[in-house]
Write an enzyme that holds these catalytic residues in place. Structure first.
Site, PDB file in Angstrom:
ATOM      1  N   ALA A 237       0.827  -1.212   0.000  1.00  7.11           N
ATOM      2  CA  ALA A 237       0.000   0.000   0.000  1.00  7.11           C
ATOM      3  C   ALA A 237       0.863   1.265   0.000  1.00  7.11           C
ATOM      4  CB  ALA A 237      -0.931  -0.016   1.206  1.00  7.11           C
ATOM      5  N   HIS A 238       0.177   2.416  -0.033  1.00  4.75           N
ATOM      6  CA  HIS A 238       0.893   3.683  -0.172  1.00  4.75           C
ATOM      7  C   HIS A 238       1.798   3.972   1.030  1.00  4.75           C
ATOM      8  CE1 HIS A 238      -2.957   5.930   1.441  1.00  4.75           C
ATOM      9  NE2 HIS A 238      -2.523   5.029   2.283  1.00  4.75           N
TER      10      HIS A 238
END
Length: 275
Positions: A237-238
């Site tokens: 994920a980011h």
């Protein structure tokens, strides 16, 4: 098919050869299936009994096991590592070369020497490809993205804009790098999308498995360190940061802003929560 002599193989893997240095072989195989023109290896002792009937031209094994095999022996304390080091010598090369006439390369892109672009590839504005980069059919490199030398990207890979991939990397089919992170703010019953303004930075010698997703950062970059190995269908994920040499097995998901240190080993189907 080409061949290697056992003498050459001994040099490649740093093994001591007991046998004929000029004996030719053309591939690798398991102990059970190997033929006289192939090399095998013994890394798991539960297969040691197969040495009695193994037909391989040579076997990579440690000195304690050599007495159980009547053929040529490549003696090494770490047979599995020797197998790994030898395997690239028998790997097939990509079946495309040069720039296919159907590839679309933006005029502002910078292309290094000896680059291979297969049919249907798209290279966006101001993208940069290093020397000897290979990109498979229908893959896309977005605007302002860069790929280091000798990186090999398979078919149907998508690199969004602002993605940096290092040198000597391998990215398998279906990987998506630089898609938006999952960022939303609640506004009553509604969700307000947070624009993802960061990018993705991938170090040298990284391998990304098929169907794996690495999201771009919300503000800062998502960072994948040197020598990281990601299996198939991994979700990063980011703003995640993965330390050098970390390895993550398939179907693991790592939530946003998580930091893993160097040399971590994460099993399959793990979930790591954010922050």
């Amino acid at each position: 098919m080409g061949h290697l002599t056992l003498g050459a193989i001994a040099e490649i893997i740093g093994a001591k050869l007991e046998g004929d240095a000029d004996y030719p072989v053309t591939g690798l195989a398991t102990l059970a299936s190997a033929l006289p023109h192939q090399v095998s290896f013994l890394a798991n002792m539960k297969y040691a009994s197969q040495l009695d009937v193994c037909q391989a031209g040579a076997v990579i094994l440690n000195a304690d096991q050599a007495k159980f095999f009547s053929g040529h022996c490549l003696l090494l304390d770490t047979p599995y590592l020797g197998y790994a080091q030898l395997s690239p010598a028998f790997a097939p090369t990509p079946d495309f070369s040069g720039i296919d006439k159907s590839a679309q390369v933006h005029p502002t892109a910078t292309i290094g020497s000896a680059v291979n672009l297969a049919a249907g590839t798209v290279i966006g504005p101001y993208a940069k490809l290093g020397d000897a980069v290979s990109i498979g059919p229908n893959s896309v490199v977005g605007a302002h993205s860069s790929i280091g030398k000798r990186t090999n990207i398979s078919a149907n890979v998508t690199l969004y804009h602002g993605v940096e991939v290092g040198a000597f990397c391998i990215i398998h089919s279906g990987a998506v790098i630089g898609a938006d992170g999952f960022g939303f703010a609640k506004d009553g019953p509604d969700w307000v999308k947070i624009a993802q303004l960061g990018g993705v930075i991938i170090g040298d010698h990284v391998e990304v498995g098929a169907g794996t997703s690495i999201d771009r950062g919300a503000l800062d970059n998502t960072i994948i360190g040197y020598g990281v190995k990601l299996d198939n269908q991994v979700q990063i994920a980011h703003n995640v940061e993965l330390g050098d040499y970390t390895a993550i097995a398939g179907c693991t998901a790592i939530a946003g802003s998580t930091k893993l240190g160097k040399h971590c080993t994460i099993a399959g189907a793990c979930g790591i929560t954010g922050h």
